[in-house]
Design a protein around this motif. Structure first.
Motif, PDB file in Angstrom:
ATOM      1  N   GLU A  58       1.191  -1.281  -0.030  1.00  0.00           N
ATOM      2  CA  GLU A  58       0.366   0.093  -0.302  1.00  0.00           C
ATOM      3  C   GLU A  58       0.994   1.124  -0.076  1.00  0.00           C
ATOM      4  OE1 GLU A  58      -2.212  -0.622   2.946  1.00  0.00           O
ATOM      5  OE2 GLU A  58      -3.392  -2.106   2.669  1.00  0.00           O
ATOM      6  N   GLY A  59       2.158   1.228  -0.257  1.00  0.00           N
ATOM      7  CA  GLY A  59       3.481   2.018  -0.132  1.00  0.00           C
ATOM      8  C   GLY A  59       3.381   3.417  -0.853  1.00  0.00           C
ATOM      9  N   ALA A 105       4.173   2.629   3.851  1.00  0.00           N
ATOM     10  CA  ALA A 105       2.778   2.245   4.168  1.00  0.00           C
ATOM     11  C   ALA A 105       2.692   2.318   5.139  1.00  0.00           C
ATOM     12  CB  ALA A 105       1.861   0.726   3.888  1.00  0.00           C
ATOM     13  N   LYS A 106       2.820   2.778   6.329  1.00  0.00           N
ATOM     14  CA  LYS A 106       3.681   3.009   7.668  1.00  0.00           C
ATOM     15  C   LYS A 106       3.645   4.793   7.854  1.00  0.00           C
ATOM     16  CE  LYS A 106       6.353  -0.981   9.254  1.00  0.00           C
ATOM     17  NZ  LYS A 106       7.118  -1.469   9.806  1.00  0.00           N
ATOM     18  N   ASP A 107       2.304   5.646   8.195  1.00  0.00           N
ATOM     19  CA  ASP A 107       2.144   6.185   8.201  1.00  0.00           C
ATOM     20  C   ASP A 107       3.240   7.122   9.284  1.00  0.00           C
ATOM     21  OD1 ASP A 107      -0.412   6.587   6.551  1.00  0.00           O
ATOM     22  OD2 ASP A 107      -1.643   6.591   8.820  1.00  0.00           O
ATOM     23  N   GLU A 124      -1.892  11.065   8.775  1.00  0.00           N
ATOM     24  CA  GLU A 124      -2.893   9.542  10.207  1.00  0.00           C
ATOM     25  C   GLU A 124      -4.720   9.480  10.261  1.00  0.00           C
ATOM     26  OE1 GLU A 124       0.620  10.368  13.707  1.00  0.00           O
ATOM     27  OE2 GLU A 124      -1.581  10.840  13.664  1.00  0.00           O
ATOM     28  N   ASP A 125      -4.875  10.655   9.311  1.00  0.00           N
ATOM     29  CA  ASP A 125      -6.964  10.483   9.534  1.00  0.00           C
ATOM     30  C   ASP A 125      -6.951   9.601   8.011  1.00  0.00           C
ATOM     31  OD1 ASP A 125      -6.887  11.162  11.803  1.00  0.00           O
ATOM     32  OD2 ASP A 125      -8.208  12.989  10.932  1.00  0.00           O
ATOM     33  N   GLY A 126      -6.066   9.682   6.750  1.00  0.00           N
ATOM     34  CA  GLY A 126      -6.333   9.278   5.251  1.00  0.00           C
ATOM     35  C   GLY A 126      -7.198  10.863   4.661  1.00  0.00           C
ATOM     36  N   THR A 127      -6.400  11.969   4.922  1.00  0.00           N
ATOM     37  CA  THR A 127      -8.036  13.364   4.305  1.00  0.00           C
ATOM     38  C   THR A 127      -7.845  13.015   3.035  1.00  0.00           C
ATOM     39  OG1 THR A 127      -7.528  14.266   6.750  1.00  0.00           O
ATOM     40  CG2 THR A 127      -7.959  15.177   4.262  1.00  0.00           C
ATOM     41  N   PHE A 128      -6.386  12.354   2.071  1.00  0.00           N
ATOM     42  CA  PHE A 128      -6.183  12.414   1.041  1.00  0.00           C
ATOM     43  C   PHE A 128      -6.597  11.312   0.071  1.00  0.00           C
ATOM     44  CE2 PHE A 128      -4.460  16.691   2.976  1.00  0.00           C
ATOM     45  CZ  PHE A 128      -5.741  17.519   1.937  1.00  0.00           C
ATOM     46  N   ASP A 129      -7.235  10.486   1.079  1.00  0.00           N
ATOM     47  CA  ASP A 129      -6.535   8.817   0.284  1.00  0.00           C
ATOM     48  C   ASP A 129      -7.698   9.266  -0.891  1.00  0.00           C
ATOM     49  OD1 ASP A 129      -5.311   8.146   2.883  1.00  0.00           O
ATOM     50  OD2 ASP A 129      -6.854   6.349   3.375  1.00  0.00           O
ATOM     51  N   ALA A 130      -8.927   9.195  -1.305  1.00  0.00           N
ATOM     52  CA  ALA A 130      -9.546   8.962  -1.374  1.00  0.00           C
ATOM     53  C   ALA A 130      -8.651   9.792  -3.264  1.00  0.00           C
ATOM     54  CB  ALA A 130     -11.346   9.677  -1.665  1.00  0.00           C
ATOM     55  N   TRP A 131      -8.883  10.753  -2.802  1.00  0.00           N
ATOM     56  CA  TRP A 131      -7.992  12.287  -3.851  1.00  0.00           C
ATOM     57  C   TRP A 131      -6.540  11.436  -4.234  1.00  0.00           C
ATOM     58  CZ3 TRP A 131      -2.835  13.895  -3.547  1.00  0.00           C
ATOM     59  CH2 TRP A 131      -2.232  14.556  -4.933  1.00  0.00           C
TER      60      TRP A 131
END
Length: 271
Positions: free
Chosen positions: A145-146, A187-189, A213-220
């Protein structure tokens, strides 16, 4: 002993035997019922466990959910659909260098280590702008997932400033921090934040840390990855200007040294 007493004793013995047999039969029936009941419970429990496992295995991963998200939080300093257009540089620069990279790509790391500082100087001087397109295909090829996680973190850096984005990208590719392709450190925050501590604008930046840490921009990041997939580019690093590949003269290879890069860029700027 009289015949009567003898017969009575035999009858009593037969009665005791009958009672004992009935008692044992009841115990055997009770034992069988208990075994059947326990077995049934065990079967139901196993079936329930299997069912739960099947349901869980069919649940989409966090990254799959992010890829399907209809609402996308894009970083600041972006434009276009879902914020997937990332252009860094002076508005007065007439040319734009398209740069396609995957954060786990070892060749990208070599490119950045040898040419990255030249690119940053050129952008600062207004020689051209950079349009960055991030890829995540190495996560599929090498598993992990890196690439996705690093791209999301780059979004968090871009949300701080374009300069922080470029500096953080350089740090991720540096000899000090860039892992082997099969080592999924990104893959590690915690590791991404460790790298960020080398960037003044990101060190101790609470908003950046929270977004990572919250993955705010994961979808982006997943929308950006799809933009790469839709671009037709099949490898990284890939450089383009005016839609044309920027390569070493007479080859399809990207310029991997400063002299090669300067020659290729000068030719592209004149083209």
């Amino acid at each position: 002993m009289s015949a009567r007493n003898n017969q009575a004793n035999k009858a009593a013995a037969r009665e005791r035997l009958r009672v004992e047999r009935e008692r044992q039969a009841k115990k055997d029936r009770a034992r069988r019922q208990l075994v059947v009941g326990v077995s049934a419970v065990a079967v139901l429990a196993a079936a329930g466990g299997i069912g739960y496992a099947v349901v869980q295995s069919n649940q989409p991963s966090a990254w799959e959910s992010a890829a399907k998200a209809t609402t996308v939080t894009a970083p600041k300093n972006t434009s276009g659909t879902n914020g997937t257009t990332v252009v860094v540089g002076k508005a007065s620069a007439k040319k734009t260098l398209e740069l396609y990279e995957d954060s786990r790509c070892p060749v990208c790391a070599t490119f950045e280590q040898s040419v990255g500082s030249t690119v940053e100087k050129d952008v600062e001087a207004g020689k051209y702008k950079i349009k960055y397109v991030g890829a995540t295909f190495i996560d599929d090829a090498a598993t992990g997932e890196g690439s996705k996680n690093a791209l999301s973190a780059l979004g968090a850096a871009l949300d701080v400033s374009p300069e922080a984005f470029l500096t953080y990208k350089s740090a991720l590719y540096s000899a000090k921090f860039h892992p082997e392709e099969n080592d999924d450190k990104f893959a590690k925050d915690s590791y991404l934040l460790e790298v960020a501590d080398s960037v003044p604008a990101l060190k101790g930046n609470a908003a950046f840390k929270k977004n990572v840490e919250d993955g705010t921009f994961d979808a982006w990041a997943m929308k950006m990855s799809k933009a790469f997939d839709d671009s037709g580019v099949t490898g990284t690093p890939t450089l383009k200007m005016d839609g044309k590949p920027v390569t070493v003269a007479g080859s399809d290879n990207p310029p991997m040294t400063e002299p090669e890069f300067n020659t290729a860029i000068d030719a592209a700027l004149k083209g």
